[in-house]
Scaffold this motif. Structure first.
Motif, mmCIF file in Angstrom:
data_model
loop_
_atom_site.group_PDB
_atom_site.id
_atom_site.type_symbol
_atom_site.label_atom_id
_atom_site.label_comp_id
_atom_site.label_asym_id
_atom_site.label_seq_id
_atom_site.Cartn_x
_atom_site.Cartn_y
_atom_site.Cartn_z
ATOM 1 N N ALA A 74 0.807 -1.215 0.000
ATOM 2 C CA ALA A 74 0.000 0.000 0.000
ATOM 3 C C ALA A 74 0.833 1.255 0.000
ATOM 4 O O ALA A 74 0.338 2.331 -0.295
ATOM 5 N N ALA A 75 2.135 1.163 0.312
ATOM 6 C CA ALA A 75 2.955 2.355 0.353
ATOM 7 C C ALA A 75 3.402 2.790 -1.032
ATOM 8 O O ALA A 75 3.828 3.916 -1.226
ATOM 9 N N ALA A 76 3.332 1.889 -2.016
ATOM 10 C CA ALA A 76 3.808 2.226 -3.346
ATOM 11 C C ALA A 76 2.888 3.243 -4.006
ATOM 12 O O ALA A 76 1.681 3.181 -3.882
ATOM 13 N N GLY A 77 3.446 4.193 -4.716
ATOM 14 C CA GLY A 77 2.668 5.156 -5.466
ATOM 15 C C GLY A 77 2.060 6.248 -4.640
ATOM 16 O O GLY A 77 1.288 7.050 -5.144
ATOM 17 N N LEU A 178 0.943 -12.020 -3.296
ATOM 18 C CA LEU A 178 -0.257 -11.357 -3.783
ATOM 19 C C LEU A 178 0.085 -10.481 -4.977
ATOM 20 O O LEU A 178 1.250 -10.111 -5.178
ATOM 21 N N PRO A 179 -0.900 -10.128 -5.786
ATOM 22 C CA PRO A 179 -0.629 -9.219 -6.904
ATOM 23 C C PRO A 179 -0.005 -7.916 -6.421
ATOM 24 O O PRO A 179 -0.283 -7.448 -5.315
ATOM 25 N N THR A 180 0.841 -7.343 -7.252
ATOM 26 C CA THR A 180 1.515 -6.103 -6.894
ATOM 27 C C THR A 180 0.498 -5.026 -6.545
ATOM 28 O O THR A 180 -0.436 -4.771 -7.295
ATOM 29 N N GLY A 181 0.689 -4.401 -5.396
ATOM 30 C CA GLY A 181 -0.212 -3.351 -4.949
ATOM 31 C C GLY A 181 -1.288 -3.815 -3.997
ATOM 32 O O GLY A 181 -1.967 -2.997 -3.377
ATOM 33 N N PHE A 228 -8.609 -5.320 3.240
ATOM 34 C CA PHE A 228 -7.697 -5.364 2.103
ATOM 35 C C PHE A 228 -7.584 -3.967 1.514
ATOM 36 O O PHE A 228 -8.490 -3.132 1.631
ATOM 37 N N SER A 229 -6.463 -3.704 0.882
ATOM 38 C CA SER A 229 -6.274 -2.451 0.159
ATOM 39 C C SER A 229 -5.486 -2.741 -1.106
ATOM 40 O O SER A 229 -4.613 -3.627 -1.117
ATOM 41 N N TYR A 230 -5.780 -1.995 -2.148
ATOM 42 C CA TYR A 230 -5.128 -2.208 -3.433
ATOM 43 C C TYR A 230 -4.728 -0.864 -4.014
ATOM 44 O O TYR A 230 -5.574 0.003 -4.235
ATOM 45 N N VAL A 231 -3.434 -0.685 -4.228
ATOM 46 C CA VAL A 231 -2.912 0.521 -4.853
ATOM 47 C C VAL A 231 -2.899 0.304 -6.357
ATOM 48 O O VAL A 231 -2.209 -0.593 -6.862
ATOM 49 N N THR A 234 -1.513 3.561 -11.326
ATOM 50 C CA THR A 234 -1.822 4.814 -11.999
ATOM 51 C C THR A 234 -0.769 5.857 -11.660
ATOM 52 O O THR A 234 0.004 5.700 -10.713
ATOM 53 N N ALA A 235 -0.749 6.944 -12.448
ATOM 54 C CA ALA A 235 0.224 8.014 -12.216
ATOM 55 C C ALA A 235 -0.003 8.660 -10.861
ATOM 56 O O ALA A 235 0.941 8.942 -10.121
ATOM 57 N N LEU A 236 -1.258 8.935 -10.532
ATOM 58 C CA LEU A 236 -1.593 9.447 -9.207
ATOM 59 C C LEU A 236 -1.664 8.292 -8.213
ATOM 60 O O LEU A 236 -1.922 7.143 -8.593
ATOM 61 N N TYR A 237 -1.438 8.615 -6.934
ATOM 62 C CA TYR A 237 -1.649 7.627 -5.882
ATOM 63 C C TYR A 237 -3.146 7.334 -5.812
ATOM 64 O O TYR A 237 -3.965 8.206 -5.499
ATOM 65 N N SER A 238 -3.534 6.115 -6.141
ATOM 66 C CA SER A 238 -4.939 5.700 -6.152
ATOM 67 C C SER A 238 -5.066 4.404 -5.376
ATOM 68 O O SER A 238 -4.410 3.406 -5.700
#
Length: 452
Positions: A74-77, A178-181, A228-231, A234-238
């Motif tokens: 979750a910290a990525a992006g 898990l999948p990236t993000g 759960f959280s999924y980043v 995208t260009a913006l942090y979403s």
């Protein structure tokens, strides 16, 4: 004659042999110098190769950190201010203690929030000298796939010191497969619901929480559950996410069932503006079934459906480009609680179907590296009570509770802070409470960085 010839021949021989001998000596010296240079070059090349190999190994280790320092997906992006390493310990657990105390003076003895039932944590606290909620935290990477943390709070309630489990959870790391993000958290935690709810109270900018957090969440929602959280890539942090919870904590209360009785969904966007500004907005919903939610020391209970909607906004600006020297932070949250059920105030259940709003805005300015000043305003909308609740603790007489806060704090280091705060609360019609709070917060041992 013969003697002369022999002398002449000897001189000629010396003329011929001497340069040749000298040339051989010089060649030997040159060869020796060349050999020495070659040996030195080989030694240096070997040493350089050794150092380059060591540098390559360190760079590889830095680019692919071990599980002990891996960050959750979750910290990525996230915005630059949010991309801070939260977990920096080795497999040996980091152990930290938070000492939190204060001196408080109030102008009024009554602190009831008219028209609203509150939990014990949402009350204003004790007057005079008091040790506030202190914490013991243990955290570490379990292995290359999981991170774990536990926080116990030591509080005084009804004249007795009690130990309460605030958080005990595990969270997946990047190596969990898990999948990236995508990240998963399970246990008991400060769940994703607005801005303040994810943070421990000692990390707040003020000595107390705003009125909506005190009333709707009893300061913090930390039910048992999974999230759960999924980043998004995208260009913006979403970020999007959601969770399932037992439903035993306010705004629901003891359900008595095996759960889950509550669920949540959320979405957040954020980014940077240049090199010295960042922002984030979010929208959240928490919904569940309350079965006998008790507030106001047992005087009021509610049973029925509860939906809580939250929106938050946070903006930071470092005027000099260096947030350590100067920083302005603007922050706000809006709450809407929609309930459909019945209240019991001792004379039987009374049907209640209404929605109430609340929110706060605040500004905090770091004008020197160790000094900050801040202001906050929070407000609640009075509920429209049915006839059966007129005159009860839920009848606020149409008054909208509101509170003002001013604070000045000094942070000597990341481990110590002293804060002076003034509150003016108008929680009931015609009742104004002036409050002065002198607070200290001391951190002992290892303690991870707080979230954006």
């Amino acid at each position: 004659m013969h003697t002369f010839k022999r002398a002449a021949l000897g001189a000629a021989a010396m003329i011929v042999v001497t340069p040749a001998a000298a040339t051989d000596v010089e060649q030997d010296e040159l060869a020796a110098v060349r050999a020495e240079i070659r040996a030195m070059r080989q030694a240096y090349e070997a040493r350089i190769a050794e150092l380059e190999g060591k540098l390559e190994r360190l760079e590889t280790r830095s680019e692919q950190p071990p599980a002990a320092v891996a960050e959750p997906a979750a910290a990525a992006g996230a915005p630059a201010a949010q991309r801070r390493r939260v977990y920096g310990n080795e497999f040996n657990p980091s152990i930290g203690v938070i000492l939190n105390g204060r001196f408080s003076a109030f102008s009024e003895s009554d602190s009831e929030i008219a028209g609203f039932g509150t939990g014990e944590e949402g009350e204003r606290g004790r007057e005079g000298l008091a040790v506030d909620e202190s914490e013991l935290n243990v955290a570490a990477s379990v292995d290359d796939k999981f991170y774990g943390s536990m926080t116990a709070a030591i509080v005084r309630e009804e004249g007795e010191d009690k130990v309460e489990l605030e958080a005990a959870y595990f969270q997946t790391l990047g190596g969990a497969g898990l999948p990236t993000g995508l990240s998963l958290k399970a246990g008991r935690a400060f769940w994703t619901l607005g801005y303040l709810n994810e943070h421990h109270s000692h990390a707040d900018d003020f000595a107390d929480r705003p009125l909506p957090n005190r009333v709707f969440l009893d300061n913090t929602y930390n039910d048992d559950g999974v999230e759960f959280s999924y980043v998004l890539p995208t260009a913006l942090y979403s970020e999007i996410g959601g969770g399932l919870f037992r439903g035993d904590d306010l705004p629901f209360g003891e359900t008595g069932g095996s759960g889950p009785e509550a669920w949540s969904l959320f979405g957040r966007l954020g980014g940077d503006i240049g090199f010295n500004q960042s922002w984030r907005i979010g929208a959240y919903v928490l919904s569940g079934e309350a079965a006998g939610r008790v507030t106001n020391e047992g005087d009021v209970s509610f049973s029925g459906d509860t939906d809580l909607y939250v929106a938050d906004l946070r903006y930071t600006w470092a005027p000099t480009g260096n947030a350590r020297n100067q920083e302005l932070t603007l922050q706000g949250e809006f709450f809407r609680r929609d309930e459909d059920g019945s209240y019991d105030v001792g004379a039987g259940p009374v049907r209640f179907d209404d929605a109430v709003n609340g929110g706060y805005v605040q500004a905090v300015y770091k004008f020197r590296p160790q000094w900050r000043v801040g202001a906050r305003y929070s407000r609640l909308q009075a509920p429209e009570v049915p006839a059966g609740l007129v005159g009860s603790a839920l009848d606020g007489g149409g008054h909208d509770p509101e509170a003002y806060a001013l604070m000045l704090d000094w942070t000597h280091s990341e481990f110590s802070r002293v804060r002076l705060q003034y509150n003016r609360e108008e929680l009931s019609d015609g009742l104004q409470d002036d409050q002065f709070i002198l607070q200290y917060i001391m951190s002992l041992g290892a303690h991870g960085a707080h979230k954006y």
